[in-house]
Write an enzyme that holds these catalytic residues in place. Sequence first.
Site, PDB file in Angstrom:
ATOM      1  N   CYS A 345       0.587  -1.141   0.041  1.00  0.00           N
ATOM      2  CA  CYS A 345      -0.189  -0.112   0.276  1.00  0.00           C
ATOM      3  C   CYS A 345       0.858   1.829  -0.048  1.00  0.00           C
ATOM      4  O   CYS A 345       0.892   2.204   0.918  1.00  0.00           O
ATOM      5  CB  CYS A 345      -0.614  -0.118   1.313  1.00  0.00           C
ATOM      6  SG  CYS A 345      -2.006  -1.645   0.902  1.00  0.00           S
ATOM      7  N   TYR A 374      22.012  -6.914  -3.571  1.00  0.00           N
ATOM      8  CA  TYR A 374      21.305  -5.602  -3.202  1.00  0.00           C
ATOM      9  C   TYR A 374      19.659  -5.878  -3.394  1.00  0.00           C
ATOM     10  O   TYR A 374      18.929  -5.000  -3.205  1.00  0.00           O
ATOM     11  CB  TYR A 374      21.677  -3.803  -3.372  1.00  0.00           C
ATOM     12  CG  TYR A 374      23.159  -3.670  -3.022  1.00  0.00           C
ATOM     13  CD1 TYR A 374      23.681  -4.100  -2.008  1.00  0.00           C
ATOM     14  CD2 TYR A 374      24.003  -3.522  -4.073  1.00  0.00           C
ATOM     15  CE1 TYR A 374      24.796  -3.888  -1.399  1.00  0.00           C
ATOM     16  CE2 TYR A 374      25.400  -3.741  -4.163  1.00  0.00           C
ATOM     17  CZ  TYR A 374      26.092  -3.119  -2.223  1.00  0.00           C
ATOM     18  OH  TYR A 374      27.062  -3.370  -3.071  1.00  0.00           O
TER      19      TYR A 374
HETATM   20  C1  LIG Z   1      29.025  -1.199  -0.516  1.00  0.00           C
HETATM   21  C2  LIG Z   1      30.387  -1.317  -0.312  1.00  0.00           C
HETATM   22  C3  LIG Z   1      31.690  -1.372  -1.097  1.00  0.00           C
HETATM   23  C4  LIG Z   1      30.936  -2.610  -2.322  1.00  0.00           C
HETATM   24  O1  LIG Z   1      30.080  -1.984  -3.275  1.00  0.00           O
HETATM   25  P1  LIG Z   1      29.492  -2.369  -4.457  1.00  0.00           P
HETATM   26  O2  LIG Z   1      29.371  -1.172  -5.683  1.00  0.00           O
HETATM   27  O3  LIG Z   1      28.513  -3.310  -4.840  1.00  0.00           O
HETATM   28  O4  LIG Z   1      31.001  -2.866  -5.107  1.00  0.00           O
HETATM   29  C5  LIG Z   1      32.907  -1.644  -0.901  1.00  0.00           C
HETATM   30  N1  LIG Z   1      33.235  -1.287  -0.141  1.00  0.00           N
HETATM   31  C6  LIG Z   1      32.676  -0.152   1.498  1.00  0.00           C
HETATM   32  C7  LIG Z   1      33.610   0.260   2.093  1.00  0.00           C
HETATM   33  C8  LIG Z   1      31.207  -0.503   0.624  1.00  0.00           C
HETATM   34  O5  LIG Z   1      30.757   0.543   1.270  1.00  0.00           O
END
Ligand SMILES: *Cc1c(COP(=O)(O)O)cnc(C)c1O
Length: 414
Positions: A345, A374
């Site tokens: 909703c 994600y």
């Molecule tokens: C989220 C994150 C990643 C991974 O990023 P991707 O874009 O999924 O490769 C690597 N290092 C840190 C510190 C992050 O916060």
Amino acid sequence: MLLPPFTYRQQNLYVEGCDLEAIARREGTPLYVYSKEAILTRYQAYEAGLATVPHQICYAVKANSNLSILRLLAEAGAGFDIVSGGELFRVLQAGGDPAKVVFSGVGKTRDEVEYALSSGIHSFNCESEAELQLISSIAARHNKTARIALRVNPHVDAATHPYISTGLRDHKFGIDITEVEAVYSRALSLPNLRLEGVSAHIGSQLLNTNPLLEALDALLQLIDRLRALGVPITHLDIGGGLGVPYKEDQIEPPVADHLAAVCARCAGKNLTLMTEPGRSIVGPAGVLVTRVLYRKKTETKEFVIVDAAMNDLIRPTLYQAHHEIVPLRKTFPGTFLADVVGPVCESGDFFAHDREMAQCLPGDFLALATAGAYGFVLASNYNTRPRAAEVLVDGDQWRVVRRRETYEDLIRGE
Ligand SMILES: *Cc1c(COP(=O)(O)O)cnc(C)c1O
């Protein structure tokens, strides 16, 4: 966009040797399905790209933290980039080697630092001077030495969505590159720390790797200056961030070319290279399977209402992200324009607006492509919806690696 091993055989969408619709009929929908082959092939591309230099690949757990996927990567030799105590717990449960774990994040708590130190992780990517002081005091109390890399904010524009850009002056992440030398100098007097690294992560979903190389150049110059100050830097963590193609017209940056450019810049620098890929390992390795509930026409629009919703995959509404939507069986010729929406909703509960879709009827199965990163990790129980099941395919076999939540699961702890 669908990448191998997600391919059509005649009219039916397969992943590796498995017919996705057969899995969906058996396990129900919404359902996340991942490919072991895709995950390992993508991981091996990083291993191959860094083979000529001392290195450690630390998969970013937050992209997809299913225990079976972590175990797969641990067995392939991966280390892990964690951002919470919960992620460390998962890594240890999956048999990950704590000596290959790096701990990132701006808000590590005292409990998390103690847990990480007592587990024997490789190092902390520290994001502030106050955090350095906290880690030092905890390490001193437990008579341990904490290995430290400062996370540097290099002022490089990742040119990605603002919510997943992290390397600009205004962002909460890292220590400003102009202040890093002063912070290291002061930190040299803190007990029980070994200041040995420099790290950066400027953002996510980068389809152009030039900003990553620009940041790398700034970090290498910084390392020269730090060594001149007497800080014996031995490792450089270049973060994650490589993008994946969500749309047909997007081109994935070749990991091999990017890492060749990285290695060339680091040649002769006497550094162990670390990298923290998340999305580029698991993104294209998963889909979210959903079933059409209704088609509904208004004066101005047609809606396809499906049984997955924003609580299962929030990326479209959170980041205006595009996920291709394809049928598991190409039954009908022709296309139509529709908004694809879920049952939650909220008007923000959509997967696509004005999308040209293959013809479909209630009861048909659809796949949202490129949902391995994600996706499930951002799922919630909003509208008291049980979270989806997850399946891992291996050749012509598959198994449930997380069962669908039940109504009883939903009220546990209340
Ligand atoms: C989220 C994150 C990643 C991974 O990023 P991707 O874009 O999924 O490769 C690597 N290092 C840190 C510190 C992050 O916060």
